[in-house]
Design a protein around this motif. Structure first.
Motif, mmCIF file in Angstrom:
data_model
loop_
_atom_site.group_PDB
_atom_site.id
_atom_site.type_symbol
_atom_site.label_atom_id
_atom_site.label_comp_id
_atom_site.label_asym_id
_atom_site.label_seq_id
_atom_site.Cartn_x
_atom_site.Cartn_y
_atom_site.Cartn_z
ATOM 1 N N VAL A 30 -6.798 13.454 20.984
ATOM 2 C CA VAL A 30 -8.072 14.581 21.528
ATOM 3 C C VAL A 30 -8.896 13.937 22.555
ATOM 4 N N MET A 31 -8.603 12.594 22.971
ATOM 5 C CA MET A 31 -9.430 11.859 23.928
ATOM 6 C C MET A 31 -8.663 12.029 25.198
ATOM 7 N N GLY A 32 -7.585 12.764 25.466
ATOM 8 C CA GLY A 32 -7.104 13.084 26.796
ATOM 9 C C GLY A 32 -5.754 13.431 26.462
ATOM 10 N N MET A 33 -4.987 13.717 27.440
ATOM 11 C CA MET A 33 -3.593 14.289 27.478
ATOM 12 C C MET A 33 -2.602 13.377 26.871
ATOM 13 N N ARG A 34 -2.776 12.021 27.167
ATOM 14 C CA ARG A 34 -1.729 11.020 26.864
ATOM 15 C C ARG A 34 -2.366 9.717 26.537
ATOM 16 N N PHE A 35 -1.970 9.049 25.698
ATOM 17 C CA PHE A 35 -2.808 7.676 25.394
ATOM 18 C C PHE A 35 -1.477 6.914 25.212
ATOM 19 N N SER A 36 -1.814 5.488 25.323
ATOM 20 C CA SER A 36 -0.967 4.180 25.486
ATOM 21 C C SER A 36 -1.386 3.423 24.157
ATOM 22 N N VAL A 37 -0.612 2.888 23.501
ATOM 23 C CA VAL A 37 -0.762 1.837 22.219
ATOM 24 C C VAL A 37 -0.593 0.433 22.755
ATOM 25 N N VAL A 38 -1.803 -0.357 22.358
ATOM 26 C CA VAL A 38 -1.492 -1.780 22.628
ATOM 27 C C VAL A 38 -1.455 -2.416 21.345
ATOM 28 N N THR A 39 -0.199 -2.903 21.116
ATOM 29 C CA THR A 39 -0.136 -3.691 19.746
ATOM 30 C C THR A 39 0.078 -5.279 19.845
ATOM 31 N N THR A 40 0.742 -5.732 18.878
ATOM 32 C CA THR A 40 0.825 -7.131 18.804
ATOM 33 C C THR A 40 1.990 -7.708 19.336
ATOM 34 N N LEU A 41 3.163 -7.847 18.470
ATOM 35 C CA LEU A 41 4.484 -8.454 19.188
ATOM 36 C C LEU A 41 5.446 -7.353 19.413
ATOM 37 N N GLN A 42 6.530 -7.542 20.198
ATOM 38 C CA GLN A 42 7.575 -6.446 20.538
ATOM 39 C C GLN A 42 8.132 -6.198 19.339
ATOM 40 N N ILE A 43 8.382 -7.080 17.983
ATOM 41 C CA ILE A 43 9.059 -6.684 17.074
ATOM 42 C C ILE A 43 8.548 -5.363 16.167
ATOM 43 N N SER A 44 7.137 -5.103 16.752
ATOM 44 C CA SER A 44 6.226 -4.027 15.934
ATOM 45 C C SER A 44 6.627 -2.681 16.615
ATOM 46 N N VAL A 45 7.000 -2.792 17.996
ATOM 47 C CA VAL A 45 7.168 -1.750 18.734
ATOM 48 C C VAL A 45 8.144 -0.638 18.165
ATOM 49 N N PRO A 46 9.276 -0.802 17.701
ATOM 50 C CA PRO A 46 10.202 0.326 17.231
ATOM 51 C C PRO A 46 9.529 0.832 15.938
ATOM 52 N N VAL A 47 8.764 0.040 15.272
ATOM 53 C CA VAL A 47 8.284 0.704 13.862
ATOM 54 C C VAL A 47 7.211 2.067 14.536
ATOM 55 N N LEU A 48 6.468 1.381 15.494
ATOM 56 C CA LEU A 48 5.175 2.260 15.774
ATOM 57 C C LEU A 48 5.900 3.604 16.636
ATOM 58 N N GLU A 49 6.896 3.519 17.282
ATOM 59 C CA GLU A 49 7.632 4.493 18.008
ATOM 60 C C GLU A 49 7.977 5.424 17.128
ATOM 61 N N GLY A 50 8.911 4.953 15.843
ATOM 62 C CA GLY A 50 9.355 5.861 14.665
ATOM 63 C C GLY A 50 8.360 6.617 14.017
ATOM 64 N N ASN A 51 7.010 5.905 13.906
ATOM 65 C CA ASN A 51 5.899 6.670 13.331
ATOM 66 C C ASN A 51 5.585 7.798 14.284
ATOM 67 N N LEU A 52 5.191 7.447 15.600
ATOM 68 C CA LEU A 52 4.938 8.732 16.339
ATOM 69 C C LEU A 52 5.835 9.582 16.276
ATOM 70 N N GLU A 53 7.045 9.527 16.382
ATOM 71 C CA GLU A 53 8.088 10.559 16.329
ATOM 72 C C GLU A 53 7.866 11.323 14.953
ATOM 73 N N ARG A 54 7.782 10.735 13.751
ATOM 74 C CA ARG A 54 7.575 11.322 12.605
ATOM 75 C C ARG A 54 6.294 12.195 12.369
ATOM 76 N N TYR A 55 5.314 11.787 13.091
ATOM 77 C CA TYR A 55 3.951 12.579 13.172
ATOM 78 C C TYR A 55 4.099 13.850 14.179
ATOM 79 N N GLY A 56 4.994 13.917 14.996
ATOM 80 C CA GLY A 56 5.218 14.726 16.034
ATOM 81 C C GLY A 56 4.407 14.468 17.351
ATOM 82 N N LEU A 57 3.840 13.110 17.372
ATOM 83 C CA LEU A 57 3.075 12.832 18.388
ATOM 84 C C LEU A 57 3.598 12.006 19.614
#
Length: 229
Positions: free
Chosen positions: A107-134
């Motif tokens: 709701v703060m713009g058309m697109r957002f980027s996520v800044v997380t910790t380590l690369q090993i966390s990226v697939p989990v977050l990408e999977g959640n974004l798919e699951r949430y439809g975002l």
């Protein structure tokens, strides 16, 4: 209003830091009860740590709801560890800080980027974004290279690495806002927003606000009651 905040990792110092930021974000009449399991992973970095954290998380949740009443629950791990199972067990809102952060970013713009910790966390977050439809609203999930516990033990160096990653996202991702992808980053959003001139979203604060809004809209018989199934 009483909100139960559970940090699924076993690092009490991080739980205290998260709780402090949650209380700053809460309304004056909201009580934050912050807990973590006594054992399990010291930090959740990737799917294996998330899986290892589930027994302690579920045991703590079941013990707490058997003895106390809460109006809402926050899972204070950006991976939203155990979120779907706990929603099935609870009769009050259960909010993950990852999902709350993504919704705020949307709701703060058309697109957002996520800044997380380590690369090993990226697939989990990408999977959640798919699951949430975002997933289409997220320009990119970026790893800062900062281990979760370094946010407690080497705060200043961690902040600068996160800032460098935000700068790269704003240069390259065509995003309108940044979502901080770790509970340990709570408290950085205001300073990063001022530094970069864009909305920077803290999932802990977003989850507190979402809990307060959703729980207050529930019928009275559905609030202040949780039951383990």
């Amino acid at each position: 209003m009483r909100i139960l905040l559970i940090n699924p990792n076993s690092t009490a110092e991080m739980t205290a830091s998260i709780a402090s930021e949650a209380r700053l974000a809460a309304r004056g009449n909201t009580e934050i009860v912050a807990l973590n399991p006594p054992d399990g992973p010291a930090a959740i970095q990737g799917a294996a740590d998330g899986e290892a954290a589930l027994p302690g998380l579920f045991a703590l949740f079941d013990k707490e709801v058997a003895t106390h009443s809460h109006d809402a629950v926050i899972i204070a791990c950006f991976d939203d560890t155990g979120l779907w199972e706990l929603r099935r067990r609870a009769r009050v809102p259960v909010i993950g800080i990852g999902e709350a952060g993504y919704l705020a970013g949307s709701v703060m713009g058309m697109r957002f980027s996520v800044v997380t910790t380590l690369q090993i966390s990226v697939p989990v977050l990408e999977g959640n974004l798919e699951r949430y439809g975002l997933a289409k609203r997220c320009a990119r999930v970026r790893a800062s290279g900062v281990p979760v516990l370094a946010l407690e033990t080497d705060r200043q160096a961690s902040i600068e690495a996160i800032a460098d990653t935000i700068a790269a996202a704003l240069r390259e991702d065509e995003c309108d806002s940044i979502v901080l992808g770790c509970a340990g980053m709570a408290g950085l959003a205001d300073d990063m927003s001022e530094r970069f001139g864009v909305p920077v979203i803290d999932g802990v604060a977003a989850a507190v606000g979402l809990c307060e809004t959703v729980a207050r809209g529930m019928p009275s018989r559905g609030r202040s009651a949780m039951s383990a199934v």
